[in-house]
Design a protein around this motif. Structure first.
Motif, PDB file in Angstrom:
ATOM      1  N   MET A 149       0.719  -1.082   0.059  1.00  9.01           N
ATOM      2  CA  MET A 149       0.002  -0.024   0.050  1.00  9.01           C
ATOM      3  C   MET A 149       0.925   1.332   0.055  1.00  9.01           C
ATOM      4  SD  MET A 149      -3.261   0.093  -0.194  1.00  9.01           S
ATOM      5  CE  MET A 149      -3.801   1.687   0.918  1.00  9.01           C
ATOM      6  N   LEU A 150       1.994   1.047   0.456  1.00 10.33           N
ATOM      7  CA  LEU A 150       2.930   2.465   0.598  1.00 10.33           C
ATOM      8  C   LEU A 150       3.270   2.909  -0.715  1.00 10.33           C
ATOM      9  CD1 LEU A 150       5.516   1.552   3.656  1.00 10.33           C
ATOM     10  CD2 LEU A 150       3.409   3.418   3.643  1.00 10.33           C
ATOM     11  N   GLY A 151       3.229   1.883  -1.755  1.00  7.49           N
ATOM     12  CA  GLY A 151       3.614   2.236  -3.068  1.00  7.49           C
ATOM     13  C   GLY A 151       2.525   3.101  -3.682  1.00  7.49           C
ATOM     14  N   LEU A 152       1.422   2.844  -3.187  1.00  4.94           N
ATOM     15  CA  LEU A 152      -0.184   3.690  -3.534  1.00  4.94           C
ATOM     16  C   LEU A 152      -0.090   5.101  -2.798  1.00  4.94           C
ATOM     17  CD1 LEU A 152      -3.054   1.036  -3.359  1.00  4.94           C
ATOM     18  CD2 LEU A 152      -2.203   2.121  -5.622  1.00  4.94           C
ATOM     19  N   THR A 153       0.256   4.941  -1.677  1.00  9.61           N
ATOM     20  CA  THR A 153       0.398   6.252  -0.758  1.00  9.61           C
ATOM     21  C   THR A 153       1.518   7.221  -1.321  1.00  9.61           C
ATOM     22  OG1 THR A 153       1.497   5.157   0.979  1.00  9.61           O
ATOM     23  CG2 THR A 153      -0.927   5.183   0.929  1.00  9.61           C
ATOM     24  N   VAL A 154       2.532   6.634  -1.550  1.00 12.58           N
ATOM     25  CA  VAL A 154       3.661   7.754  -1.753  1.00 12.58           C
ATOM     26  C   VAL A 154       3.421   8.050  -3.166  1.00 12.58           C
ATOM     27  CG1 VAL A 154       6.035   7.644  -2.387  1.00 12.58           C
ATOM     28  CG2 VAL A 154       5.294   6.510  -0.413  1.00 12.58           C
ATOM     29  N   ALA A 155       2.554   7.564  -3.898  1.00 10.40           N
ATOM     30  CA  ALA A 155       2.333   7.912  -5.388  1.00 10.40           C
ATOM     31  C   ALA A 155       1.548   9.278  -5.047  1.00 10.40           C
ATOM     32  CB  ALA A 155       1.444   6.969  -6.046  1.00 10.40           C
ATOM     33  N   ASN A 156       0.722   9.128  -4.168  1.00  3.72           N
ATOM     34  CA  ASN A 156       0.080  10.456  -3.938  1.00  3.72           C
ATOM     35  C   ASN A 156       0.753  11.644  -3.315  1.00  3.72           C
ATOM     36  OD1 ASN A 156      -3.169  10.033  -4.478  1.00  3.72           O
ATOM     37  ND2 ASN A 156      -2.471   8.225  -3.631  1.00  3.72           N
ATOM     38  N   ILE A 157       1.949  11.618  -2.671  1.00  6.18           N
ATOM     39  CA  ILE A 157       2.623  12.646  -2.286  1.00  6.18           C
ATOM     40  C   ILE A 157       3.631  12.895  -3.336  1.00  6.18           C
ATOM     41  CG2 ILE A 157       4.529  13.069  -0.628  1.00  6.18           C
ATOM     42  CD1 ILE A 157       3.707  11.014   1.185  1.00  6.18           C
ATOM     43  N   VAL A 158       4.128  12.083  -4.347  1.00  7.77           N
ATOM     44  CA  VAL A 158       5.169  12.404  -5.167  1.00  7.77           C
ATOM     45  C   VAL A 158       4.760  12.236  -6.626  1.00  7.77           C
ATOM     46  CG1 VAL A 158       7.403  11.785  -6.300  1.00  7.77           C
ATOM     47  CG2 VAL A 158       7.057  11.831  -3.624  1.00  7.77           C
ATOM     48  N   GLY A 159       4.093  11.238  -6.836  1.00 13.40           N
ATOM     49  CA  GLY A 159       3.687  10.758  -8.423  1.00 13.40           C
ATOM     50  C   GLY A 159       2.617  11.653  -8.795  1.00 13.40           C
ATOM     51  N   VAL A 160       1.377  11.622  -7.924  1.00 12.17           N
ATOM     52  CA  VAL A 160       0.373  12.628  -8.509  1.00 12.17           C
ATOM     53  C   VAL A 160       0.495  14.056  -8.552  1.00 12.17           C
ATOM     54  CG1 VAL A 160      -2.027  13.233  -7.736  1.00 12.17           C
ATOM     55  CG2 VAL A 160      -1.472  10.706  -7.571  1.00 12.17           C
ATOM     56  N   PRO A 161       1.011  14.667  -7.673  1.00 11.43           N
ATOM     57  CA  PRO A 161       1.721  16.082  -7.606  1.00 11.43           C
ATOM     58  C   PRO A 161       2.587  16.363  -9.020  1.00 11.43           C
ATOM     59  CG  PRO A 161       1.846  15.626  -5.354  1.00 11.43           C
ATOM     60  CD  PRO A 161       1.676  14.097  -6.038  1.00 11.43           C
ATOM     61  N   PHE A 162       3.452  15.375  -9.337  1.00 13.84           N
ATOM     62  CA  PHE A 162       4.419  15.577 -10.266  1.00 13.84           C
ATOM     63  C   PHE A 162       3.520  15.426 -11.541  1.00 13.84           C
ATOM     64  CE2 PHE A 162       7.677  13.876 -13.295  1.00 13.84           C
ATOM     65  CZ  PHE A 162       8.449  15.148 -13.353  1.00 13.84           C
ATOM     66  N   ALA A 163       2.687  14.569 -11.674  1.00 15.36           N
ATOM     67  CA  ALA A 163       1.655  14.510 -12.859  1.00 15.36           C
ATOM     68  C   ALA A 163       0.876  15.863 -12.960  1.00 15.36           C
ATOM     69  CB  ALA A 163       0.797  13.185 -12.778  1.00 15.36           C
ATOM     70  N   ALA A 164       0.372  16.192 -12.025  1.00 18.73           N
ATOM     71  CA  ALA A 164      -0.105  17.634 -11.947  1.00 18.73           C
ATOM     72  C   ALA A 164       0.568  18.574 -12.668  1.00 18.73           C
ATOM     73  CB  ALA A 164      -0.663  17.864 -10.563  1.00 18.73           C
ATOM     74  N   LEU A 165       1.804  18.522 -12.383  1.00 16.69           N
ATOM     75  CA  LEU A 165       2.586  19.714 -12.628  1.00 16.69           C
ATOM     76  C   LEU A 165       3.217  19.240 -14.266  1.00 16.69           C
ATOM     77  CD1 LEU A 165       5.392  19.982  -9.927  1.00 16.69           C
ATOM     78  CD2 LEU A 165       3.793  21.793 -10.645  1.00 16.69           C
ATOM     79  N   LEU A 166       3.017  18.252 -14.538  1.00 14.00           N
ATOM     80  CA  LEU A 166       3.291  17.722 -15.934  1.00 14.00           C
ATOM     81  C   LEU A 166       2.139  18.254 -16.623  1.00 14.00           C
ATOM     82  CD1 LEU A 166       5.218  14.331 -15.863  1.00 14.00           C
ATOM     83  CD2 LEU A 166       5.962  16.320 -16.518  1.00 14.00           C
ATOM     84  N   GLY A 167       0.713  18.077 -16.043  1.00 12.84           N
ATOM     85  CA  GLY A 167      -0.420  18.267 -16.808  1.00 12.84           C
ATOM     86  C   GLY A 167      -0.482  19.786 -17.129  1.00 12.84           C
ATOM     87  N   GLN A 168      -0.149  20.621 -16.017  1.00 14.21           N
ATOM     88  CA  GLN A 168      -0.311  22.022 -16.075  1.00 14.21           C
ATOM     89  C   GLN A 168       0.948  22.586 -17.011  1.00 14.21           C
ATOM     90  OE1 GLN A 168      -0.667  24.054 -12.191  1.00 14.21           O
ATOM     91  NE2 GLN A 168      -1.027  22.204 -11.519  1.00 14.21           N
ATOM     92  N   GLY A 169       2.056  22.178 -16.983  1.00 18.15           N
ATOM     93  CA  GLY A 169       3.331  22.669 -17.775  1.00 18.15           C
ATOM     94  C   GLY A 169       3.175  22.016 -19.267  1.00 18.15           C
ATOM     95  N   LEU A 170       3.135  20.606 -19.423  1.00 20.96           N
ATOM     96  CA  LEU A 170       3.350  20.135 -20.763  1.00 20.96           C
ATOM     97  C   LEU A 170       2.114  19.670 -21.467  1.00 20.96           C
ATOM     98  CD1 LEU A 170       6.620  18.084 -20.011  1.00 20.96           C
ATOM     99  CD2 LEU A 170       6.404  20.363 -21.068  1.00 20.96           C
ATOM    100  N   GLY A 171       1.022  19.537 -20.458  1.00 17.50           N
ATOM    101  CA  GLY A 171      -0.220  18.920 -20.918  1.00 17.50           C
ATOM    102  C   GLY A 171      -0.415  17.432 -20.315  1.00 17.50           C
ATOM    103  N   TRP A 172      -1.841  17.525 -20.037  1.00 16.03           N
ATOM    104  CA  TRP A 172      -2.277  16.394 -19.189  1.00 16.03           C
ATOM    105  C   TRP A 172      -1.889  15.082 -19.680  1.00 16.03           C
ATOM    106  CZ3 TRP A 172      -5.544  12.804 -21.676  1.00 16.03           C
ATOM    107  CH2 TRP A 172      -6.123  13.208 -23.106  1.00 16.03           C
ATOM    108  N   ARG A 173      -1.883  14.718 -20.980  1.00 14.53           N
ATOM    109  CA  ARG A 173      -1.329  13.448 -21.610  1.00 14.53           C
ATOM    110  C   ARG A 173       0.002  13.070 -20.943  1.00 14.53           C
ATOM    111  NH1 ARG A 173      -4.400  11.998 -25.918  1.00 14.53           N
ATOM    112  NH2 ARG A 173      -5.767  13.625 -26.682  1.00 14.53           N
ATOM    113  N   PHE A 174       0.870  13.965 -20.555  1.00 16.32           N
ATOM    114  CA  PHE A 174       2.135  13.290 -19.685  1.00 16.32           C
ATOM    115  C   PHE A 174       1.796  13.005 -18.305  1.00 16.32           C
ATOM    116  CE2 PHE A 174       3.721  16.214 -23.056  1.00 16.32           C
ATOM    117  CZ  PHE A 174       4.869  15.478 -23.230  1.00 16.32           C
ATOM    118  N   GLY A 175       0.830  13.217 -17.725  1.00 13.23           N
ATOM    119  CA  GLY A 175       0.374  12.571 -16.543  1.00 13.23           C
ATOM    120  C   GLY A 175      -0.084  11.386 -16.561  1.00 13.23           C
ATOM    121  N   PHE A 176      -0.616  10.937 -17.665  1.00  9.78           N
ATOM    122  CA  PHE A 176      -0.641   9.572 -17.947  1.00  9.78           C
ATOM    123  C   PHE A 176       0.391   8.683 -18.629  1.00  9.78           C
ATOM    124  CE2 PHE A 176      -5.226  11.087 -18.385  1.00  9.78           C
ATOM    125  CZ  PHE A 176      -5.688  10.380 -17.250  1.00  9.78           C
TER     126      PHE A 176
END
Length: 401
Positions: A149-176
């Motif tokens: 579960m820590l893999g899932l939870t750490v994703a929400n600290i690091v992965g999801v915010p970074f995906a959001a930054l990619l989405g805002q800066g380069l486009g939402w497709r980079f978030g996937f």
């Protein structure tokens, strides 16, 4: 599936599996990033694809329905496969489907690829958690669940915010695209690091299907399905609500998403300790009560980005209810461990579909309405937990309660 490792029979083996568990946690990280990024990126792909936010929330629901359908299907088809190849194959498919979501055009295509990406989710995480839990003694299995579960939870600290930054800066497709690449790396590492354990000659796919007719399993799943709908009702619209009502700084949404991830991580760790100390029923009850309080505060906080960030932390903290429910399923599933574990993820993703859909219908009353809808789900979850407790008292052996 290959036979589980009994913590009591092989106490020295847990250290041998630490690298394999790390590879599994990376897969969980990829899944957590993809699943929750689809909610955090909702305002951006809704705008880019020209659909209202309530319509765009169907992308979240499509993924969740994919998990619901895929969990029993992958568990049945994989019952006689070695865990190593089963897990690597599922996370590899997950990676490819996320990359397709990132590159293919159109809203309808996004719906389809997200639905298909959801199908390996439950089978992978369910068996990965069993793998980790089976390396520990029976009374410590909640810790095994938490390791993955820590893999899932750490994703929400690091992965999801970074995906959001990619989405805002380069486009939402980079978030996937990001979780797609990580999932493929996880698949390679699992093949290299996971032990080559043989197939259980007594494994039968029909044994896995019995979980779908076990009242103890079904009632436990119902608690997660109903009770956690509110978690997703609130979280799915947090980014949109903050942008629409609170005038946050440019980094406000990213901070809020990371704070939610910190809450989930701490919630999982605390839930494991609570489950070991109090048992699954009492731990689940306390976490559902806390969930109601957090959802009420989330509704109150709309319009103030600082308080909304704090509410995201509290909502994340309450999500630890997953741990006692997953642990209880191990107690009552019998020979259908893989199916029950996968179906727990299916139940939570059904909640992930129902919560945003219900909150979407209520949006014309304003963003505060999502918190009110959420409270209704959690109260219903407590009622279902009461039904489960009564059934356990009258029908189950003492060790399963």
């Amino acid at each position: 599936m290959s036979p589980p490792l009994s913590g009591s029979s092989a106490p020295g083996r847990s250290s041998d599996y630490s690298w394999a568990i790390l590879a599994l946690a990376l897969g969980a990280f990829a899944i957590g990033t993809s699943e929750f990024a689809s909610m955090g990126l909702l305002p951006w792909y809704a705008k880019d694809l020209g659909v209202p936010e309530a319509e765009a929330s169907k992308v979240v629901a499509a993924y969740a329905f994919g998990v619901v359908i895929g969990a029993p299907l992958t568990s049945f088809l994989g019952a006689r496969l070695p865990r190593r190849r089963y897990l690597a194959g599922l996370i590899a498919a997950y990676g490819v489907l996320n990359l397709l979501a990132a590159v293919l055009p159109g809203f309808s295509t996004l719906l389809v690829t997200r639905f298909l990406a959801g199908m390996p989710h439950g089978g992978f995480l369910g068996v990965a958690m069993l793998f980790a839990a089976d390396a520990l003694p029976r009374e410590q299995r909640a810790k095994g669940v938490t390791q993955v579960m820590l893999g899932l939870t750490v994703a929400n600290i690091v992965g999801v915010p970074f995906a959001a930054l990619l989405g805002q800066g380069l486009g939402w497709r980079f978030g996937f695209a990001l979780p797609g690449v990580l999932a493929l790396i996880s698949a390679v590492l699992i093949l290299k690091l996971a032990p080559r354990v043989g197939v259980d000659p007594n494994a039968r796919p029909m044994d896995e299907l019995r979980a779908l007719f076990n009242p103890s399993v079904l009632l436990t799943l119902a608690v997660g399905l109903i009770g956690c709908g509110g978690l997703f009702a609130v979280y799915s619209f947090l980014s949109a609500a903050m942008l629409a009502t609170a005038n946050p700084p440019d980094w406000g949404v990213t901070l809020m998403l990371a704070t939610f991830g910190v809450g989930i991580t701490l919630g999982s760790i605390l839930a494991a300790r609570l489950t070991i100390r109090l048992g699954t029923m009492k731990a689940a009850l306390l976490l559902l009560i806390f969930m109601i309080l957090a959802q009420g505060y989330a509704s109150y906080a709309v319009g103030d980005w600082v308080q909304m960030t704090l509410s995201a932390f509290l909502i994340g903290l309450s999500s630890g209810v997953f741990v006692p429910l997953q642990t209880r399923l191990m107690d009552v599933a019998g020979k259908a461990q893989s199916m029950a574990a996968a179906m727990n993820h299916a139940a939570f993703n059904a909640a992930n579909a129902l919560g945003p859909l219900a909150a979407g219908f209520a949006l014309h009353w304003g963003y505060r309405s999502s918190g009110i809808v959420a409270i209704g789900f959690s109260v219903a979850g407590i009622a279902m937990l009461g039904i489960l407790a009564h059934y356990a008292k009258t029908h189950e052996a003492p060790q399963a309660k």
